[in-house]
Design a protein around this motif. Structure first.
Motif, PDB file in Angstrom:
ATOM      1  N   ARG A 536       0.861  -1.186   0.000  1.00 13.92           N
ATOM      2  CA  ARG A 536       0.000   0.000   0.000  1.00 13.92           C
ATOM      3  C   ARG A 536       0.893   1.230   0.000  1.00 13.92           C
ATOM      4  NH1 ARG A 536      -4.648   0.736   4.445  1.00 13.92           N
ATOM      5  NH2 ARG A 536      -2.859   1.233   5.759  1.00 13.92           N
ATOM      6  N   VAL A 537       0.931   1.911  -1.120  1.00 14.76           N
ATOM      7  CA  VAL A 537       1.815   3.066  -1.299  1.00 14.76           C
ATOM      8  C   VAL A 537       1.295   4.244  -0.483  1.00 14.76           C
ATOM      9  CG1 VAL A 537       2.847   4.634  -2.982  1.00 14.76           C
ATOM     10  CG2 VAL A 537       2.404   2.245  -3.599  1.00 14.76           C
ATOM     11  N   GLN A 538      -0.011   4.459  -0.549  1.00 15.55           N
ATOM     12  CA  GLN A 538      -0.621   5.503   0.260  1.00 15.55           C
ATOM     13  C   GLN A 538      -2.079   5.144   0.520  1.00 15.55           C
ATOM     14  OE1 GLN A 538       0.151   8.778  -2.577  1.00 15.55           O
ATOM     15  NE2 GLN A 538      -2.070   9.096  -2.664  1.00 15.55           N
ATOM     16  N   GLU A 539      -2.580   5.644   1.651  1.00 15.32           N
ATOM     17  CA  GLU A 539      -3.951   5.340   2.054  1.00 15.32           C
ATOM     18  C   GLU A 539      -4.877   6.463   1.617  1.00 15.32           C
ATOM     19  OE1 GLU A 539      -6.454   4.315   6.154  1.00 15.32           O
ATOM     20  OE2 GLU A 539      -4.243   4.194   6.116  1.00 15.32           O
ATOM     21  N   GLY A 540      -6.065   6.101   1.158  1.00 12.79           N
ATOM     22  CA  GLY A 540      -7.035   7.106   0.753  1.00 12.79           C
ATOM     23  C   GLY A 540      -8.445   6.616   0.948  1.00 12.79           C
ATOM     24  N   THR A 541      -9.406   7.517   0.733  1.00 11.09           N
ATOM     25  CA  THR A 541     -10.812   7.162   0.961  1.00 11.09           C
ATOM     26  C   THR A 541     -11.708   7.436  -0.231  1.00 11.09           C
ATOM     27  OG1 THR A 541     -11.163   9.358   1.940  1.00 11.09           O
ATOM     28  CG2 THR A 541     -10.640   7.540   3.462  1.00 11.09           C
ATOM     29  N   ASP A 542     -11.261   8.248  -1.180  1.00 17.35           N
ATOM     30  CA  ASP A 542     -12.123   8.602  -2.316  1.00 17.35           C
ATOM     31  C   ASP A 542     -12.095   7.555  -3.431  1.00 17.35           C
ATOM     32  OD1 ASP A 542     -12.853  10.946  -1.080  1.00 17.35           O
ATOM     33  OD2 ASP A 542     -11.341  12.174  -2.100  1.00 17.35           O
ATOM     34  N   ILE A 543     -10.912   7.070  -3.741  1.00 16.24           N
ATOM     35  CA  ILE A 543     -10.750   6.180  -4.884  1.00 16.24           C
ATOM     36  C   ILE A 543      -9.517   5.318  -4.671  1.00 16.24           C
ATOM     37  CG2 ILE A 543      -9.433   7.947  -6.158  1.00 16.24           C
ATOM     38  CD1 ILE A 543     -10.530   6.786  -8.738  1.00 16.24           C
ATOM     39  N   ALA A 544      -9.600   4.075  -5.087  1.00 19.74           N
ATOM     40  CA  ALA A 544      -8.441   3.179  -5.026  1.00 19.74           C
ATOM     41  C   ALA A 544      -7.914   2.964  -6.438  1.00 19.74           C
ATOM     42  CB  ALA A 544      -8.820   1.844  -4.396  1.00 19.74           C
ATOM     43  N   ILE A 545      -6.630   3.210  -6.632  1.00 21.07           N
ATOM     44  CA  ILE A 545      -5.967   2.866  -7.898  1.00 21.07           C
ATOM     45  C   ILE A 545      -5.100   1.636  -7.628  1.00 21.07           C
ATOM     46  CG2 ILE A 545      -4.382   3.596  -9.713  1.00 21.07           C
ATOM     47  CD1 ILE A 545      -5.174   6.466  -9.196  1.00 21.07           C
ATOM     48  N   ILE A 546      -5.438   0.553  -8.291  1.00 15.87           N
ATOM     49  CA  ILE A 546      -4.691  -0.696  -8.148  1.00 15.87           C
ATOM     50  C   ILE A 546      -3.838  -0.858  -9.400  1.00 15.87           C
ATOM     51  CG2 ILE A 546      -4.873  -3.196  -7.918  1.00 15.87           C
ATOM     52  CD1 ILE A 546      -7.548  -2.779  -6.496  1.00 15.87           C
ATOM     53  N   THR A 547      -2.529  -0.968  -9.208  1.00 14.14           N
ATOM     54  CA  THR A 547      -1.636  -0.951 -10.366  1.00 14.14           C
ATOM     55  C   THR A 547      -0.333  -1.659 -10.031  1.00 14.14           C
ATOM     56  OG1 THR A 547      -0.657   0.491 -12.047  1.00 14.14           O
ATOM     57  CG2 THR A 547      -0.689   1.329  -9.769  1.00 14.14           C
ATOM     58  N   TYR A 548       0.650  -1.526 -10.932  1.00 13.30           N
ATOM     59  CA  TYR A 548       1.963  -2.142 -10.745  1.00 13.30           C
ATOM     60  C   TYR A 548       2.918  -1.537 -11.770  1.00 13.30           C
ATOM     61  CZ  TYR A 548       0.315  -4.916 -14.723  1.00 13.30           C
ATOM     62  OH  TYR A 548      -0.191  -5.311 -15.943  1.00 13.30           O
ATOM     63  N   GLY A 549       4.224  -1.749 -11.566  1.00 15.51           N
ATOM     64  CA  GLY A 549       5.205  -1.280 -12.523  1.00 15.51           C
ATOM     65  C   GLY A 549       5.140   0.220 -12.738  1.00 15.51           C
ATOM     66  N   MET A 550       5.238   0.645 -13.991  1.00 17.66           N
ATOM     67  CA  MET A 550       5.218   2.068 -14.315  1.00 17.66           C
ATOM     68  C   MET A 550       3.899   2.709 -13.918  1.00 17.66           C
ATOM     69  SD  MET A 550       6.849   4.660 -15.391  1.00 17.66           S
ATOM     70  CE  MET A 550       8.305   4.080 -16.266  1.00 17.66           C
ATOM     71  N   GLY A 551       2.836   1.930 -13.820  1.00 16.90           N
ATOM     72  CA  GLY A 551       1.552   2.460 -13.391  1.00 16.90           C
ATOM     73  C   GLY A 551       1.617   3.091 -12.016  1.00 16.90           C
ATOM     74  N   VAL A 552       2.489   2.556 -11.149  1.00 15.96           N
ATOM     75  CA  VAL A 552       2.646   3.125  -9.804  1.00 15.96           C
ATOM     76  C   VAL A 552       3.199   4.544  -9.900  1.00 15.96           C
ATOM     77  CG1 VAL A 552       3.808   2.860  -7.583  1.00 15.96           C
ATOM     78  CG2 VAL A 552       2.962   0.837  -8.791  1.00 15.96           C
ATOM     79  N   VAL A 553       4.183   4.741 -10.755  1.00 14.65           N
ATOM     80  CA  VAL A 553       4.775   6.074 -10.941  1.00 14.65           C
ATOM     81  C   VAL A 553       3.726   7.038 -11.494  1.00 14.65           C
ATOM     82  CG1 VAL A 553       6.566   7.386 -12.136  1.00 14.65           C
ATOM     83  CG2 VAL A 553       7.059   5.076 -11.294  1.00 14.65           C
ATOM     84  N   TRP A 554       2.977   6.600 -12.492  1.00 14.02           N
ATOM     85  CA  TRP A 554       1.922   7.453 -13.053  1.00 14.02           C
ATOM     86  C   TRP A 554       0.901   7.843 -11.980  1.00 14.02           C
ATOM     87  CZ3 TRP A 554       0.778   3.720 -17.708  1.00 14.02           C
ATOM     88  CH2 TRP A 554       1.836   3.811 -18.633  1.00 14.02           C
ATOM     89  N   ALA A 555       0.494   6.849 -11.178  1.00 18.34           N
ATOM     90  CA  ALA A 555      -0.529   7.104 -10.158  1.00 18.34           C
ATOM     91  C   ALA A 555      -0.002   8.020  -9.056  1.00 18.34           C
ATOM     92  CB  ALA A 555      -1.009   5.781  -9.564  1.00 18.34           C
ATOM     93  N   GLU A 556       1.251   7.843  -8.659  1.00 16.31           N
ATOM     94  CA  GLU A 556       1.848   8.719  -7.653  1.00 16.31           C
ATOM     95  C   GLU A 556       1.901  10.160  -8.168  1.00 16.31           C
ATOM     96  OE1 GLU A 556       4.995   6.514  -4.829  1.00 16.31           O
ATOM     97  OE2 GLU A 556       5.535   6.435  -6.949  1.00 16.31           O
ATOM     98  N   ASP A 557       2.311  10.314  -9.419  1.00 16.86           N
ATOM     99  CA  ASP A 557       2.380  11.663  -9.995  1.00 16.86           C
ATOM    100  C   ASP A 557       0.986  12.298 -10.044  1.00 16.86           C
ATOM    101  OD1 ASP A 557       5.078  11.332 -10.322  1.00 16.86           O
ATOM    102  OD2 ASP A 557       4.988  10.894 -12.475  1.00 16.86           O
ATOM    103  N   TYR A 558      -0.002  11.483 -10.410  1.00 14.93           N
ATOM    104  CA  TYR A 558      -1.367  12.008 -10.488  1.00 14.93           C
ATOM    105  C   TYR A 558      -1.869  12.424  -9.101  1.00 14.93           C
ATOM    106  CZ  TYR A 558      -6.350  12.410 -11.226  1.00 14.93           C
ATOM    107  OH  TYR A 558      -7.636  12.900 -11.251  1.00 14.93           O
ATOM    108  N   ALA A 559      -1.629  11.552  -8.110  1.00 10.84           N
ATOM    109  CA  ALA A 559      -2.090  11.864  -6.751  1.00 10.84           C
ATOM    110  C   ALA A 559      -1.413  13.124  -6.216  1.00 10.84           C
ATOM    111  CB  ALA A 559      -1.822  10.674  -5.832  1.00 10.84           C
ATOM    112  N   ALA A 560      -0.134  13.271  -6.516  1.00  3.96           N
ATOM    113  CA  ALA A 560       0.590  14.473  -6.051  1.00  3.96           C
ATOM    114  C   ALA A 560       0.056  15.743  -6.707  1.00  3.96           C
ATOM    115  CB  ALA A 560       2.077  14.316  -6.339  1.00  3.96           C
ATOM    116  N   ALA A 561      -0.397  15.612  -7.942  1.00  5.33           N
ATOM    117  CA  ALA A 561      -0.929  16.770  -8.668  1.00  5.33           C
ATOM    118  C   ALA A 561      -2.372  17.079  -8.301  1.00  5.33           C
ATOM    119  CB  ALA A 561      -0.814  16.530 -10.179  1.00  5.33           C
ATOM    120  N   HIS A 562      -3.036  16.163  -7.576  1.00  8.06           N
ATOM    121  CA  HIS A 562      -4.442  16.347  -7.209  1.00  8.06           C
ATOM    122  C   HIS A 562      -4.620  16.056  -5.715  1.00  8.06           C
ATOM    123  CE1 HIS A 562      -4.616  15.727 -11.564  1.00  8.06           C
ATOM    124  NE2 HIS A 562      -5.730  16.441 -11.538  1.00  8.06           N
TER     125      HIS A 562
END
Length: 661
Positions: A536-562
Motif C-alpha cells: 500500500r503506497v498511500q492510504e485514501g478514501t475517495d478512490i483506489a488505484i490498483i496498479t503495478y510497474g510504471m503504473g505506480v509512478v503514473w498514479a503517484e504523480d497524479y495523486a501528487a498533482a491532485h
C-alpha cells in the motif's frame, strides 16, 4: 560369421537378451489389453527395442536420459517396476504422475529419466542443461537425449545441437530414424542423405548405425559416451530402424508399403539377436522358451499387482497444491526500514540482488545474450563476469528456447538458473519452454523448476512494436508460473532475491524506463520481499488505484498533482499470485476502484482483477470497477503516437469518470 561379442561375457550377453525381450513382451500384452478395451491408447515401439535398451545399458544408471513415447526399453532397462508403469499408463494415482499425465510423459529423478512433453523437441535443450551441470561440477557423465527423424525438423533440434556444440557439452543426441514422422516420410522432412550429416554443420561428430543390432547400438553408445566425457563434446548418433506398428494404434499403417514391412521383418532386432546367441551356443531353444515364459509370468504378476491399486480419490485442494513446489525456507531476512541502506537506482538494485545471490549460492548460473563482458543490453549484469567468471555468467547464442530449456536441465542436477531476455518481447520464441515445460513440470511429476526469467519490459522509450510490449498477461494465465513486477528499487532487489530462492519458475518484469529514472535508499545486506504480497503506497478514501510497474509512478504523480482527491494507491508487485486480501482492503476503504496498467486493455490483468472484485467485493462497491489501460494496438514507434497509446494518457479521464458516480 563369428559374432562380435564386444568384449561382453556370456552372462552379460544373455542378460542383454532378457532386457531386449522384456519390453517386446510387455508391448504384445499391451496390444491385447488395448483390443480388450482395458487401456485407451498405445504408442508402439515394436521393432525399435534395440535402440532404447542398448543405449540405456551403455550408460551409467545415474546419467540422465530424455526418452520419448516409443522408448519403453529405457524405462525397463532402468528397472522401473512394470506394476507402477502400468498404473501410470492407466492414469492411476499410484503412477509416477499421480494420474496427471499420460503414458511416458513423466520423469523419475530416482531413475534419472526426464519426461517428455508432446512437442518432442524441447527435451533436447533440457539435456544441454543437465550436461552443463555435469561440466560445471566436473562430473564424468553424459546425457542422452532421444529424437525421432521428424523431430530433427524442429527449431529446438537446431538450437539444442548448436548450444551443445558451442558450449562443449557432453550430450549424446540419439535420433531414431524409422522413416516416418507419423505418416510423413523422410523425403518430405529433409534433403540430406542422412541425419548424421547434419552434425558437421554444428561442428560435432556424427555417425549412422544399424539401430536394429543390439550390440552395435550398445557398443557405439558406450564408445561415444567415452568420447563425450574425454573430450567434453557432444555427438550425434543416427539409428536406422523401423516401427512395425502405427504411430499409435488408432492411426494404422496404410501409408506404409507392404514391401517395407517384409524387408524390416527380416531385420527384427530380437529375432536377429536370438539367432546370434543360438549360433554361438550361448542359448538353446529351450532356454529361450524358458526365458520367454518366465518374463510372461513376471508381466502377469506385475499387472495383477497394478490391478490392486487404490481407487481414484479426487481432492481439489491437493490438485491445487501440486501446481507449485512448496516455498523454500530461506535464511534471508525480510526488508525493514532499520537496515543500513545506500542510495541506488533501480538498475543498481537489481545488479546488487544478482551479485549477492551469486555470492551466496555457488549453484546459481546466469545465462543470456551479451550478458558477460558487455553487461547486457541495459548493463544490468555489468561487472559480474569479472567476479564470478564466464562459466556462471554465460553468454548464449541467440536461441531463447534452448537456453530456457537448458535452465530447466540445470535444475535436474540441483542448480539454479537466471535467464535474461534481451527484451521481454523476445520471450515469444521461447514461449513453449516456459508455458509447457517449466510451468507444468512440478504438477506433472514433482520436479522443481528453480528458474528466474528476467524480462526488460515496457514502453516510453520510443522503441516500437518489438521492443516495448507489456506481455505479462501471457504468463499470468498459466498455472505453475509466478509473475513479479516491481516498481521501486527496494522491491526490485528484494523480489529478485525472493524469486531466486523460490523453487518455481518466476517471470521477473523490469520496466526499462525505471532502470535509471528512479532511486532510493536500498538496504546493503541481502533481503527478500515476499512474493504475492502487495504494497500500500498511500492510504485514501475517495478512490483506489490498483496498479503495478510504471503504473505506480503514473498514479503517484497524479495523486501528487491532485491533493484534493484522497487516493488509495495499491502496488500489486506480484501478478501471480495476487494479493487478494490487499485488494479487498482497498475496495473496502474506498468503494471505488480503478485498475491501471500499461498493458493493452483486452485480456489484460485488469480484467481478472475487476472480475474478482465484482465476484467477491460487490457489496463494498459504490461504482463499477473501471480499467485504464493502453490502446488495443501494437506499440507505435513515433513518440507522440506512443504517448497517445499509453494508459497514462487516459488516467485523468478515468479517475474523473469514476469519481462522477
Amino acid at each position: 560369421m563369428t559374432m562380435d561379442r564386444k568384449g561382453l561375457s556370456p552372462d552379460q550377453l544373455k542378460e542383454m537378451y532378457r532386457q531386449l525381450l522384456y519390453p517386446r513382451l510387455i508391448e504384445e500384452k499391451m496390444l491385447i489389453l488395448l483390443r480388450q478395451g482395458k487401456i485407451s491408447k498405445w504408442f508402439s515401439g515394436i521393432g525399435q527395442e534395440a535402440i532404447a535398451v542398448g543405449a540405456t545399458l551403455a550408460l551409467d544408471p545415474d546419467e540422465w536420459i530424455m526418452p520419448l513415447h516409443r522408448n519403453l526399453g529405457v524405462f525397463t532397462a532402468r528397472n522401473m517396476p512394470l506394476s507402477r508403469l502400468f498404473m501410470q499408463w492407466q492414469g492411476m494415482q499410484e503412477g509416477y504422475s499421480m494420474g496427471r499425465e499420460r503414458s511416458f510423459h513423466f520423469g523419475s529423478p530416482e531413475h534419472h529419466i526426464c519426461g517428455m512433453i508432446s512437442h518432442l523437441g524441447p527435451q533436447l535443450a533440457v539435456a544441454d542443461g543437465a550436461a552443463l551441470a555435469y561440466r560445471l561440477n566436473e562430473t564424468s557423465r553424459v546425457v542422452l537425449a532421444f529424437s525421432g527423424e521428424g523431430g530433427t525438423s524442429e527449431g529446438d533440434f537446431h538450437e539444442a545441437l548448436n548450444v551443445a556444440a558451442v558450449w562443449d557439452l557432453p550430450v549424446i543426441f540419439l535420433v531414431e530414424n524409422n522413416g516416418y514422422a507419423l505418416s510423413t516420410p523422410v523425403q518430405e522432412q529433409f534433403r540430406c542423405i542422412s541425419i548424421a550429416d547434419k552434425a558437421r554443420g554444428y561442428g560435432m561428430e556424427g555417425i549412422t548405425i544399424d539401430g536394429n543390432d543390439l550390440l552395435t547400438v550398445y557398443d557405439t553408445i558406450k564408445g561415444v559416451r567415452d568420447y563425450c566425457i574425454r573430450n567434453q563434446k557432444p555427438y550425434l548418433v543416427e539409428c536406422t530402424t523401423f516401427r512395425m506398428r502405427g504411430h499409435e494404434e488408432a492411426s494404422g499403417t496404410k501409408y506404409v508399403p507392404d514391401a517395407l514391412f517384409d524387408l524390416w521383418a527380416q531385420k527384427d532386432p530380437i529375432a536377429q539377436y536370438e539367432q546370434q546367441l543360438l549360433k554361438e551356443q550361448l542359448l538353446t531353444e529351450d532356454e529361450i522358451a524358458s526365458i520367454r515364459q518366465t518374463l510372461k509370468q513376471q508381466i502377469e504378476a506385475e499387472l495383477e499387482a497394478a490391478d490392486s491399486g487404490s481407487t481414484l480419490i479426487i481432492d481439489t485442494a491437493a490438485e491445487l497444491d501440486a501446481v507449485y513446489a512448496a516455498p523454500a525456507i530461506t535464511a534471508l531476512p525480510t526488508v525493514t526500514d532499520e537496515m543500513p541502506a545506500t542510495e541506488k537506482r533501480f538498475v543498481e538494485a537489481i545488479r546488487d540482488g544478482l551479485y549477492q545471490s551469486l555470492e551466496r549460492d555457488a549453484q546459481l548460473v546466469i545465462m543470456g545474450q551479451d550478458i558477460a563482458e558487455y553487461g547486457g543490453a541495459f548493463k544490468v549484469t555489468e561487472g559480474l563476469v569479472a567476479v564470478f567468471g564466464k562459466e556462471r555468467i554465460r553468454n548464449t547464442p541467440i536461441c531463447e528456447s534452448a537456453i530456457l530449456g537448458a535452465a530447466l536441465g540445470l535444475n535436474l542436477e540441483g542448480k539454479k538458473a537466471i535467464v535474461e531476455m534481451q527484451f521481454a518481447d523476445f520471450v515469444s520464441v521461447g514461449f513453449n519452454q516456459i508455458v509447457n515445460n517449466l510451468a507444468k513440470i512440478h504438477y506433472r511429476w514433482g520436479q522443481a523448476a528453480n528458474v528466474v526469467i528476467r524480462m526488460p519490459t515496457g514502453a516510453g522509450v520510443g522503441a516500437g512494436p518489438f521492443h516495448s510490449q507489456s506481455n505479462e498477461a501471457w504468463f499470468v494465465h498459466t498455472p505453475g508460473l509466478k509473475v513479479v513486477y516491481p516498481s521501486t528499487a527496494v522491491d526490485a532487489k528484494g523480489l529478485l532475491m525472493a524469486a531466486i530462492e523460490d523453487p518455481n519458475p518466476v517471470l521477473f518484469f523490469e520496466h526499462k524506463a525505471l532502470y535509471r529514472s528512479i532511486s532510493e535508499p536500498v538496504p546493503d545486506e541481502p533481503y527478500v520481499v515476499e512474493i504475492g504480497k502487495a504494497r500500500r503506497v498511500q492510504e485514501g478514501t475517495d478512490i483506489a488505484i490498483i496498479t503495478y510497474g510504471m503504473g505506480v509512478v503514473w498514479a503517484e504523480d497524479y495523486a501528487a498533482a491532485h491533493p484534493e482527491i484522497s487516493v488509495e494507491l495499491l502496488d500489486l508487485r506480484s501478478l501471480q499470485p495476487l494479493d487478494h486480501a490487499a485488494i479487498r482492503a482497498s475496495v473496502k476503504r474506498t468503494g471505488k476502484v480503478l485498475v491501471l496498467h500499461e498493458d493493452t486493455l483486452t485480456g489484460g490483468i485488469g480484467a481478472e482483477i475487476a472480475a474478482w472484485i465484482s465476484e467477491h467485493c460487490f457489496s463494498m462497491l459504490d461504482a463499477p470497477v473501471l480499467r485504464c489501460a493502453s490502446l488495443d494496438t501494437p506499440i507505435p514507434f513515433n513518440t507522440e503516437l506512443e504517448k497517445n497509446f499509453l494508459a497514462k494518457q487516459r488516467l485523468e479521464q478515468s479517475v474523473e469518470e469514476l469519481l462522477g458516480y
